[in-house]
Design an enzyme around this catalytic site. Structure first.
Site, short mmCIF file in Angstrom:
data_model
loop_
_atom_site.label_atom_id
_atom_site.label_comp_id
_atom_site.label_asym_id
_atom_site.label_seq_id
_atom_site.Cartn_x
_atom_site.Cartn_y
_atom_site.Cartn_z
N CYS A 381 0.85 -1.21 0.17
CA CYS A 381 0.25 -0.16 -0.07
C CYS A 381 0.95 1.35 -0.11
O CYS A 381 1.23 1.66 -0.82
CB CYS A 381 -1.55 -0.32 1.20
SG CYS A 381 -2.18 1.48 0.50
N HIS A 515 -4.31 -4.96 0.08
CA HIS A 515 -3.26 -5.88 1.63
C HIS A 515 -3.14 -7.14 1.21
O HIS A 515 -3.89 -7.28 1.79
CB HIS A 515 -4.26 -4.60 2.84
CG HIS A 515 -3.45 -3.88 2.72
ND1 HIS A 515 -2.89 -3.03 4.05
CD2 HIS A 515 -3.50 -2.91 1.74
CE1 HIS A 515 -2.83 -1.80 3.86
NE2 HIS A 515 -3.15 -1.32 3.03
N GLU A 517 -1.95 -9.27 3.44
CA GLU A 517 -1.53 -9.84 4.49
C GLU A 517 -3.38 -10.42 5.01
O GLU A 517 -3.16 -11.20 5.94
CB GLU A 517 -1.35 -9.16 5.20
CG GLU A 517 -2.48 -8.13 6.17
CD GLU A 517 -1.60 -6.81 5.19
OE1 GLU A 517 -1.70 -5.28 5.51
OE2 GLU A 517 -1.10 -7.14 3.87
#
Length: 543
Positions: A381, A515, A517
């Site tokens: 990001c 993102h 994750e």
């Protein structure tokens, strides 16, 4: 009809109700049941999207664009069930909806009250979209006794009566503190907490007792006597060495069996915990280790990067290595602290997402170090945006490159996104748009360049990832950045929004606007994190 499990907490906050809910759901799932977990947050914010990471920790984003509590990350990582907007509600969102209805005249002149209007809205939230489920676990945030949580406790009292006692149970998570001076575990706080909950009309069926020392059988019997539960329903929950050992630990203490017994289910299939034993083995018996530096803004509170932390651990599990994380405050590199001394021992450098100008120059300096020293680099990001600004300044000759997020600039390599396509159609934003819920949120598709590094990492040329940003790399600078060696290897399907950049001449240098994750799981590590850790392992052999 779905059965409901209501999870409350007492004595103190931060007892791990979310982790307990995720673990119990995983155990029920391992027995073949269909589960979903929901979170009731009593605060008056509509969602956590505008809350400080220091106040709330990470904002977890779902595929459908909801900004939710970080506990939903635990739910999704442990069960593999994708969270959605309907899985998290706050008092603020409930009141917002009720007040909007009142203004429209939907209540036909009635006096709008906490009971029944607020409690009915809470019950509707709990029951929504549950027809295809066996169990719905509802975690109530906060601590029993808090003023804010009273409408939620009243709602679950009513719901237990409405669906029948055979279809709803209450699990209360409490603390049994150890007093070192006396050498004893004390049960009185648990007794008082249960008494408070019972005074509100909710009698717990099961008590999960967090403790740092083993809970003697005599103390379990004492808690059972004074809290009006079976002794077998007093479940000890000792501190664990890893969150990934908690499901197996709770199964060993009989939590899932006791829950099923409370529902009158005595013939449930045995759980298949093979995957969890494998995860525990990979976590507890690594065959090597690497050190990753995370250069961020909110590093004093690791919960601000909760999913990131876990995704790095998952990447380590994929390669049976322990991942040591060094949290580095980006601002220290702006105070002339020794960049080389802090970054040279690392096997990989990661710059995560964030907002604002503070620490940005330190992040850019870290990107430059990784690029020049051939250290594996991963930008997420804002981290990708910092990689593009670093490239513009140092390899593309754009000395004044910056982001409009940081102030006026002659070279806006990063700027505000004003238009993009979502599932709801064309979205438009401006500099004066409200902050809450107005970013580019949720899952969006991207197309990867064939034969690119990132395409080989994913093993495909088409992906879908979750986003949370209002600034984007300016496509007008693409040609100059690519001439400097930073390749745009992933774009939105319409070719307008840059999604991924990489350096083909670098061992591992990838920046992503999304993102990843948020989609990583212990039994299914995200390919970007697995690839990053693999590169770090190779780097560890060179240092």
């Amino acid at each position: 009809m779905a059965r409901f499990i209501f999870i409350t907490g007492g004595v103190v906050s931060s007892l791990g109700k979310g982790l307990m809910a995720a673990s119990l759901a995983a155990l029920l799932q391992a027995r073949g049941y269909r589960v979903r977990i929901r979170k009731f947050d009593p605060y008056l914010n509509v969602d956590p999207g505008t809350m400080s990471p220091y106040q709330h920790g990470e904002v977890y984003v779902t595929d459908d664009g909801a900004e939710t509590d970080l506990d939903l990350g635990h739910y999704e990582r442990f069960t593999g069930v994708a969270a959605r907007q309907s899985d998290n509600v706050t008092s603020g969102r409930i009141y917002q909806g009720i007040i909007a209805k009142e203004r429209r005249g939907d209540y036909l002149g009635a006096t709008v009250q906490v009971v029944p209007h607020v409690t009915d809205a809470i019950k509707d939230f709990a029951r929504a979209e549950t027809d295809d489920l066996d169990f719905v676990l509802c975690e109530i945030g906060g601590t029993v006794g808090d003023i804010e949580s009273l409408p939620f406790i009243e709602a679950i009292r009513q719901l237990k009566n409405e669906v029948g006692r055979d279809n709803a149970i209450s699990v209360h998570v409490t603390l049994v503190p150890y007093i070192a001076a006396a050498g004893e575990l004390k049960t009185k706080p648990t007794q008082h907490s249960v008494r408070e909950l019972a005074s509100l009309g909710v009698q717990p069926d099961i008590l999960l007792c967090r403790c740092e020392k083993p809970l003697p059988d005599s103390e379990r019997a004492k808690i059972a006597l004074f809290c009006n539960v079976r002794k077998e329903a007093v479940i000890p929950a000792l501190d664990a060495d890893s969150i990934y050992s908690v499901p197996v630990q709770y199964h060993g203490e009989g939590l899932d069996s006791e829950v099923l017994r409370a529902f009158g289910i005595l013939d449930a299939p045995a759980p298949d915990l093979t995957a969890w034993y494998d995860i525990m083995d990979r976590k507890q018996h690594p065959e090597g280790e690497v050190t990753i530096g995370v250069v961020g803004k909110y590093v004093s509170l690791p919960d601000a990067y909760k999913s990131l932390n876990e995704a790095l651990v998952h990447g380590g599990m994929a390669h049976r290595v322990k991942v040591n994380i060094r949290w580095l405050d980006a601002e220290m590199f702006e105070r002339d602290e020794d960049l080389v001394a802090n970054l040279e021992p690392l096997h990989g450098i990661l710059v995560p997402g964030g907002f604002g100008e503070r620490g940005s120059e330190g992040k850019i300096a870290s990107v430059r170090f990784a690029r020049e020293r051939n250290v594996p680099f991963f930008g997420i990001c804002l981290g990708m945006q910092m990689a593009c600004i670093e490239a513009a300044r140092n390899t593309s000759g754009i000395a004044n490159a910056s982001s409009t997020e940081f102030g006026p600039t002659d070279e806006p390599v990063v700027g505000l996104i004003t238009e993009w396509m979502s599932a709801e159609g064309l979205q438009k934003r401006g500099a004066n748009t409200d902050l809450g819920g107005t970013m580019r949120l949720g899952a969006y598709d991207a197309k990867l360049s064939p034969n690119s590094h990132v395409a080989s990492v994913y093993g495909t040329n088409e992906i879908s990832e979750r986003h949370r940003h209002r600034y984007e790399v300016n496509g007008a600078y693409r040609e100059r950045l690519e001439k400097g060696g930073l390749v745009f290897s992933g774009m939105s399907p319409d070719g307008m929004l840059p999604e991924i950049v990489e350096r083909p001449d670098h061992p591992w240098f990838i920046g992503v606007q999304f993102h990843p994750e948020l989609k990583s799981k212990p039994f299914d590590p995200h390919p970007l994190f697995a690839g990053f850790i693999e590169a770090a392992v190779k780097q560890s052999r060179l240092v």
